[in-house]
Design an enzyme around this catalytic site. Structure first.
Site, PDB file in Angstrom:
ATOM      1  N   CYS A  70      19.698  -3.203   5.073  1.00 41.87           N
ATOM      2  CA  CYS A  70      18.993  -2.248   4.289  1.00 41.87           C
ATOM      3  C   CYS A  70      17.526  -2.354   4.268  1.00 41.87           C
ATOM      4  CB  CYS A  70      19.420  -2.393   2.876  1.00 41.87           C
ATOM      5  SG  CYS A  70      20.931  -2.295   2.490  1.00 41.87           S
ATOM      6  N   LYS A  96      20.333  -5.408  12.347  1.00 41.37           N
ATOM      7  CA  LYS A  96      19.400  -6.587  13.022  1.00 41.37           C
ATOM      8  C   LYS A  96      19.183  -7.721  12.090  1.00 41.37           C
ATOM      9  CE  LYS A  96      16.760  -7.551  16.608  1.00 41.37           C
ATOM     10  NZ  LYS A  96      17.484  -7.931  17.654  1.00 41.37           N
TER      11      LYS A  96
END
Ligand code: F6R
Length: 584
Positions: A2, A579
């Site tokens: 997020c 990521k």
């Protein structure tokens, strides 16, 4: 995972600024997104899918907004579950990164008090906690302290109080950074959304909040509620790294940057490298840890410490390291590899090691990340922002760092600059074309195997990670010696088998393994500094001893990239992956 972007400033297009900022966080991985701006009426937009697919030419005007990219943890991928979330009576609105581990007990407590919930998220629980505490407490700061004390887990939260019109963010385990320019403030999960505007930042530590009011900010310690005086840091990151340039994807750009970028990696402070080498030499046990690709690099790095540095070292997966806690001793050393510097599993390992007094050495890409700040010694990758979810340049850089340190331990003259010059010629369009041709031939296969021995084994494993995450083909990295114990039963006609050939004894044995696979119909793709009859396809490597492995990763990355393209996968956003993995 997020991402949060907030803007408070003198411009009247805050929503648009936040929307553009969220696009710069896309690389972290997400499945829905939303934006909020106060006004008459308040503006809220929530969407499932890609931000870049959304077009809007008529954003509302206003100078405050915040937004969020959500990677679902609690509750399905729906607009209702997308952040930001109002509290039950619209007193506050919040966005959260992380997981509130005790959300279900707290939700029940709130339900007993009459709070109604409309989403499946833990975030709505935090929103309602704020609303409840604001009823009885003096101000937003006090309420933030109570919420902070109540919630468990790793989190970063941004909350807007609709009554006092104050914005507050706090962190405990999940990153949060404030960007400061003359008349604008940005509060975000990383610097990418605002680095084009300002490079002046304040990194929040765990247990700290930032309150933004009347265009000014105050950093607050959430234990004492006292103001924290912290000087702003000016980062050296260039905004260019945010762009793809003439390439079609960030992945392609980052693979090709490996032509020149590692010259920067080698520019390390000599004194620091010597200190690190001494600490490792004097350690009782050396543990080399990381997650995913970073673990494969650590596995390879442990081999380098042994073979070049003459010191025994143990590679371990970060999330498994805590199981060692009872056996750790003060004289042991933990060596970390991390691109983001924010990986929750790795941070948990650091916490366990710190409790036992271990020294922490880190090889990290993101400057001033949590892992950097928690480490005793840090060497930065110095390869610029890596945006594609699949790690490429940030995987090779720490391999160079391991080698640099090991050479220092062995007191041998560093010759890595010759290696980086060789690499600048090795990474080229012809190699990419060769990788593409092979990918065209094999992309329809659903299974692939990669084998290696010794130092080539982690390279095979890293190659399998690239193929899996980029093309969603099942690929497995197997130790050559293990084939005969189980995996040979999977070999059938035409199955691609990548053979990463090592040195000396390893060479002889891995070539025999390749023969065994070929005898059962396997298609052999060889990576070596000499051709061999067993290879159906051959990717030449320079004769560089164990450093050959670094070179093998380049064609493996290129093959994985083209497998992704042939299979219609987006090379920058791997399915279901993020990521920066800030949950456990
Ligand atoms: C795969 C990949 C991941 C990361 C892992 C750890 O290409 O990038 O496996 O290596 O999530 O992340 P960092 O390096 O940020 O600690």
């Amino acid at each position: 995972m997020c991402g949060i972007v907030s803007y408070v400033g003198n411009k009247d297009n805050a929503v648009e600024i936040v929307f553009e900022g969220l696009k710069k966080l896309e690389y972290r991985g997400y499945d829905s997104w939303g934006v909020f701006a106060p006004g008459k009426p308040n503006f809220i937009l929530k969407k499932v899918g890609k931000i870049s697919d959304y077009e809007e030419s008529n954003w509302p005007k206003g100078s405050i907004a915040f937004g969020h990219t959500r990677w679902a943890t609690h509750g399905g991928i729906t607009e209702v579950n997308t952040h930001p979330h109002y509290s039950a009576h619209h007193k506050v609105i919040i966005a959260q990164n992380g997981v509130m581990e005790n959300y279900s007990e707290v939700k029940k407590e709130l339900q007993k008090k009459g709070y109604k919930f409309i989403t499946g998220t833990d975030t709505e629980v935090i929103a309602n906690l704020f609303e409840m505490y604001l009823k009885t407490q003096k101000d937003l700061k006090q309420a933030a302290k109570s919420v902070f004390d109540k919630i468990e887990g790793r989190n970063a939260v941004v909350v807007y109080d609709l009554e006092s019109r104050k914005l507050l963010g706090f962190r405990n385990g999940s990153p949060m950074v404030l960007g400061v320019s003359k008349e604008e403030l940005f509060l975000a999960s990383d610097v990418a959304p605002f680095i084009d505007t300002t490079q002046q930042v304040v990194f929040l530590n765990d247990g700290e909040a930032v309150l933004i009011e009347d265009g000014k900010y105050e950093i607050i310690d959430l234990t004492s509620l006292k103001t924290v005086h912290r000087t702003e840091t000016v980062l050296e990151i260039s905004s260019i790294a945010n762009e793809k340039g003439d390439k079609n994807s960030f992945l392609e750009k980052e693979i090709f940057e490996q032509q020149f970028i590692f010259k920067e990696t080698l520019k390390q402070d000599e004194k620091k490298v010597t200190q690190i080498a001494t600490v490792i030499k004097n350690a009782t046990m050396v543990y080399c840890i990381g997650a995913g690709t970073a673990y494969q690099v650590s596995f390879w790095g442990a081999g380098v410490l042994q073979k070049i540095g003459g010191k025994q070292a143990f590679p371990m997966i970060a999330s498994e390291f805590v199981s060692q806690k009872d056996f750790l001793q003060k004289q042991d050393v933990l060596i970390i590899v991390s691109q983001s510097g924010e990986t929750a599993d790795t941070l948990e390992a650091i916490n366990a090691a710190k409790e036992k007094g271990l020294k922490i050495i880190s090889f990290v890409n993101v400057e001033s990340s949590t892992i950097c700040r928690q480490s005793d010694y840090v060497l930065l990758h110095r390869v610029g922002i890596e945006k594609a979810v699949a790690s490429t340049k940030a995987a090779l850089a720490p391999m160079f760092l391991y080698y640099l340190v090991a050479e220092k331990m062995a007191k041998v003259k560093n010759n890595l600059s010759k290696v980086t010059s060789l690499l600048s010629k090795y990474v080229n369009k012809d190699l990419e074309q060769k990788a593409r041709n092979l990918a065209r031939q094999i992309y329809i296969k659903e299974n692939m195997y990669l084998i290696g021995r010794g130092m080539s084994y982690p390279i095979a494993r890293e190659g399998s990670i690239k193929i899996q995450e980029l093309s969603n083909i099942h690929a497995e990295g197997i130790a050559g010696g293990e084939l005969k114990h189980y995996a040979i039963s999977l070999i059938e006609e035409g199955i691609p088998c990548f053979v990463i050939v090592g040195e000396d004894e390893e060479r002889k044995h891995i070539l025999s393994n390749a023969m065994e696979v070929k005898a059962r119909g396997g298609l052999i793709i060889g990576f070596d500094d000499q051709k061999n009859d067993v290879f159906d396809h051959y990717f030449p490597l320079p004769s560089l001893g164990i450093l050959k492995g670094i070179f093998a990763l380049i064609p493996l990355q290129m093959i994985a990239y083209h497998l992704a393209l042939f299979r219609g996968c987006d090379p920058d956003y791997c399915r279901n992956l993020a990521k920066s993995v800030t949950v456990i």
